[in-house]
Scaffold this motif. Structure first.
Motif, mmCIF file in Angstrom:
data_model
loop_
_atom_site.group_PDB
_atom_site.id
_atom_site.type_symbol
_atom_site.label_atom_id
_atom_site.label_comp_id
_atom_site.label_asym_id
_atom_site.label_seq_id
_atom_site.Cartn_x
_atom_site.Cartn_y
_atom_site.Cartn_z
ATOM 1 N N SER A 79 0.837 -1.212 0.000
ATOM 2 C CA SER A 79 0.000 0.000 0.000
ATOM 3 C C SER A 79 0.866 1.255 0.000
ATOM 4 O O SER A 79 0.639 2.178 -0.790
ATOM 5 C CB SER A 79 -0.915 0.023 1.235
ATOM 6 O OG SER A 79 -1.693 -1.139 1.292
ATOM 7 N N THR A 80 1.858 1.266 0.876
ATOM 8 C CA THR A 80 2.733 2.438 0.979
ATOM 9 C C THR A 80 3.455 2.690 -0.343
ATOM 10 O O THR A 80 3.608 3.831 -0.778
ATOM 11 C CB THR A 80 3.770 2.226 2.114
ATOM 12 O OG1 THR A 80 3.044 1.884 3.293
ATOM 13 C CG2 THR A 80 4.591 3.474 2.364
ATOM 14 N N SER A 81 3.859 1.603 -1.013
ATOM 15 C CA SER A 81 4.600 1.770 -2.269
ATOM 16 C C SER A 81 3.721 2.359 -3.374
ATOM 17 O O SER A 81 4.225 2.890 -4.355
ATOM 18 C CB SER A 81 5.188 0.429 -2.719
ATOM 19 O OG SER A 81 4.187 -0.362 -3.336
ATOM 20 N N LEU A 82 2.391 2.253 -3.208
ATOM 21 C CA LEU A 82 1.487 2.705 -4.273
ATOM 22 C C LEU A 82 0.868 4.073 -4.011
ATOM 23 O O LEU A 82 0.316 4.681 -4.923
ATOM 24 C CB LEU A 82 0.360 1.682 -4.468
ATOM 25 C CG LEU A 82 0.796 0.301 -4.968
ATOM 26 C CD1 LEU A 82 -0.335 -0.704 -4.821
ATOM 27 C CD2 LEU A 82 1.270 0.356 -6.411
ATOM 28 N N GLY A 83 0.889 4.550 -2.773
ATOM 29 C CA GLY A 83 0.290 5.855 -2.473
ATOM 30 C C GLY A 83 -0.611 5.793 -1.261
ATOM 31 O O GLY A 83 -0.243 5.210 -0.242
ATOM 32 N N ASN A 84 -1.831 6.341 -1.394
ATOM 33 C CA ASN A 84 -2.701 6.504 -0.216
ATOM 34 C C ASN A 84 -3.847 5.520 -0.098
ATOM 35 O O ASN A 84 -4.708 5.668 0.755
ATOM 36 C CB ASN A 84 -3.268 7.923 -0.193
ATOM 37 C CG ASN A 84 -2.216 8.918 0.251
ATOM 38 O OD1 ASN A 84 -1.367 8.588 1.081
ATOM 39 N ND2 ASN A 84 -2.242 10.093 -0.339
ATOM 40 N N VAL A 85 -3.913 4.550 -0.980
ATOM 41 C CA VAL A 85 -4.987 3.554 -0.895
ATOM 42 C C VAL A 85 -4.497 2.363 -0.068
ATOM 43 O O VAL A 85 -3.367 1.909 -0.231
ATOM 44 C CB VAL A 85 -5.416 3.108 -2.313
ATOM 45 C CG1 VAL A 85 -6.405 1.954 -2.236
ATOM 46 C CG2 VAL A 85 -6.038 4.287 -3.062
ATOM 47 N N GLN A 86 -5.360 1.898 0.850
ATOM 48 C CA GLN A 86 -4.978 0.782 1.720
ATOM 49 C C GLN A 86 -5.476 -0.535 1.132
ATOM 50 O O GLN A 86 -6.664 -0.696 0.872
ATOM 51 C CB GLN A 86 -5.590 0.975 3.120
ATOM 52 C CG GLN A 86 -5.412 2.377 3.710
ATOM 53 C CD GLN A 86 -3.958 2.827 3.713
ATOM 54 O OE1 GLN A 86 -3.055 2.071 4.074
ATOM 55 N NE2 GLN A 86 -3.722 4.058 3.268
ATOM 56 N N LEU A 87 -4.554 -1.468 0.918
ATOM 57 C CA LEU A 87 -4.909 -2.768 0.339
ATOM 58 C C LEU A 87 -4.913 -3.857 1.414
ATOM 59 O O LEU A 87 -4.023 -3.898 2.271
ATOM 60 C CB LEU A 87 -3.910 -3.161 -0.757
ATOM 61 C CG LEU A 87 -3.875 -2.277 -2.000
ATOM 62 C CD1 LEU A 87 -2.721 -2.696 -2.911
ATOM 63 C CD2 LEU A 87 -5.177 -2.369 -2.773
ATOM 64 N N TYR A 88 -5.916 -4.714 1.329
ATOM 65 C CA TYR A 88 -6.058 -5.839 2.267
ATOM 66 C C TYR A 88 -6.317 -7.123 1.470
ATOM 67 O O TYR A 88 -6.917 -7.065 0.398
ATOM 68 C CB TYR A 88 -7.264 -5.623 3.191
ATOM 69 C CG TYR A 88 -7.156 -4.422 4.101
ATOM 70 C CD1 TYR A 88 -6.807 -4.576 5.442
ATOM 71 C CD2 TYR A 88 -7.413 -3.138 3.614
ATOM 72 C CE1 TYR A 88 -6.725 -3.475 6.288
ATOM 73 C CE2 TYR A 88 -7.322 -2.032 4.453
ATOM 74 C CZ TYR A 88 -6.977 -2.206 5.786
ATOM 75 O OH TYR A 88 -6.887 -1.112 6.619
ATOM 76 N N VAL A 89 -5.901 -8.265 2.030
ATOM 77 C CA VAL A 89 -6.264 -9.536 1.388
ATOM 78 C C VAL A 89 -6.967 -10.467 2.365
ATOM 79 O O VAL A 89 -6.579 -10.583 3.530
ATOM 80 C CB VAL A 89 -5.041 -10.294 0.790
ATOM 81 C CG1 VAL A 89 -4.666 -9.740 -0.563
ATOM 82 C CG2 VAL A 89 -3.843 -10.292 1.729
ATOM 83 N N LYS A 90 -8.012 -11.125 1.870
ATOM 84 C CA LYS A 90 -8.674 -12.189 2.625
ATOM 85 C C LYS A 90 -7.906 -13.467 2.300
ATOM 86 O O LYS A 90 -7.809 -13.865 1.134
ATOM 87 C CB LYS A 90 -10.146 -12.286 2.192
ATOM 88 C CG LYS A 90 -10.916 -13.473 2.783
ATOM 89 C CD LYS A 90 -11.107 -13.377 4.271
ATOM 90 C CE LYS A 90 -12.058 -14.476 4.771
ATOM 91 N NZ LYS A 90 -11.912 -14.692 6.222
#
Ligand SMILES: *Cc1c(COP(=O)(O)O)cnc(C)c1O
Length: 405
Positions: A79-90
């Motif tokens: 997420s940090t490497s891409l900007g301000n969107v927070q990524l999560y995985v199930k």
């Protein structure tokens, strides 16, 4: 929530209808003998799925054998490497046997036990469904016949070995192109002869009614858990949910938890080498309405109207149609279907491995790649990705074909 005149508060009561239709898609286009068998399964399922004994046993299996609930992981470095969107995985990769498939295989095999069946029958392409069903059969002490084309048997030696170790009979299908389609035909033929003592276990939200409904219901545990876990972790719902779509079972499981929420939902299809027929398996994106394998849906057709040849780097996504409920949600616009190429997928496979220490299944890497794309276009918010399986099965192939990136 209302969307395009469909009331999603009561959606699961009305879809599918009693004949197995989601709008015009679904149904059961099968021989009268098979129809008798499917009606028997439908009736048993409607009785059993309300029984507290069945539900209790399935819950116990999920917790004590499968390892559920599977967690949600926040992808901080990605997420940090891409900007301000927070990524999560199930983390469906953390299921026993390494993918979401056991969610419906344990349900189907438990249903077989309750119906007094002695045997489970299925076909398999890459062998993933065969392995999950062989696992369930071993657990319940059922016989297990897996039909597999001779071409696939050669290609998928480790999964063939797994099925045999688990006690399944792997039955070689040699006619025609000797791959998945012939294996489906052979398995259906065997089932038509044995339906009194055996049950056919379909590997996705596909096939004649009641399978698209039943497999969705068994997979819905993914979405139910994910919604609750995400709320617990962040206090909010995700802005978007993403899953890869082959037949569509992991996606339907995940999506069913969020259909009634103000959440954008994305189904990701394999673009393979490109948009020419034969180079991809993006049936919802490029296909048209048609009937195959006992159900009406959107499919890729060749010039004779037969199921077209398909290709994807991910053998689990390599099918010329998708489940009827996806076709319905596609036409409705409730789910947006889009494509990811082999190249983007392989990049995402390495990115997730390097930045997060999670080697994804090459199928799931399609969803990860789409999540990464979304993160680059959205300026803020959160995206929850269904990581349908782990990538151990794909490592040799990826290194052979693409090298280490
Ligand atoms: C089989 C498989 C898929 C595709 O099946 P769906 O029914 O579309 O979910 C996706 N991911 C993994 C890991 C698989 O094994």
């Amino acid at each position: 929530m209302k969307f395009n005149n469909i009331d999603f508060d009561t959606y699961f009561k009305h879809y599918p209808d009693e004949n197995g239709y989601f709008g015009k898609y679904g149904g059961a286009y099968i021989s009268p003998e098979l129809k008798v068998a499917m009606d028997e399964i439908t009736e048993a399922y409607f009785t059993i799925c309300k029984s507290s004994k069945f539900i209790g046993e399935l819950r116990k299996i999920r917790k004590e054998f499968q390892g559920r609930p599977t967690p949600i992981s926040y992808l901080e470095r990605l997420s940090t490497s891409l900007g301000n969107v927070q990524l999560y995985v199930k983390r469906e990769d953390l299921n026993h046997t390494g993918a979401h498939k056991l969610n419906h295989c344990m349900g189907e095999a438990l249903l077989a036990k309750y119906m007094g069946k002695k045997k489970v029958i299925a076909e398999t392409g890459a062998g993933q469904h065969g392995v999950a069903l062989a696992t369930a059969a071993a657990y319940f002490g059922l016989e297990c016949d897996i039909y597999m084309g001779s071409v696939d048997i050669k290609k998928q030696a480790p999964n063939v070995a797994r099925m045999k170790i688990l006690g399944a009979n792997v039955i070689e299908v040699t006619h025609g192109l000797a791959t998945l389609k012939e294996a489906v035909d052979a398995a259906f033929e065997a089932y038509a002869k044995e339906y009194k003592t055996a049950i056919y276990c379909i590997g996705s939200v596909l096939g004649p009614h009641p399978f698209p409904m039943m497999v969705r219901d068994f997979q819905s545990v993914v979405g139910i858990e994910a919604r609750e876990q995400f709320l617990g972790m962040t206090g909010e719902l995700p802005d978007a949910v993403v899953a890869c779509v082959g037949g569509g079972s992991n996606a339907m499981g995940m999506f069913s938890g969020f259909l009634n929420d103000a959440v954008d939902i994305y189904g990701v299809e394999p673009l393979g080498r490109g948009s020419a027929l034969g180079d991809h398996a993006a049936s919802l994106t490029y296909g048209e309405e048609g009937i195959m394998h006992g159900f009406n849906s959107i499919m890729l057709k060749d010039e004779n109207g037969e199921p077209a040849p398909v290709y994807s780097v991910a053998s689990g996504l390599d099918y010329p149609s998708s489940g009827p409920e996806h076709a319905f949600l596609h036409d409705l616009g409730r789910v947006k279907y889009d494509v990811i190429s082999d190249e983007e997928t392989v990049d995402a496979f390495f990115t997730l491995s390097r930045l997060e220490g999670i080697i994804p299944a090459i199928e799931s890497a399609h969803a990860v790649a789409y999540g990464i794309k979304l993160a680059k276009t959205l300026k803020k918010g959160s995206v929850l990705i269904c990581l349908s399986g782990r990538g151990d099965k794909d490592m040799d192939f990826i290194i052979d074909k693409y090298g280490i990136r």
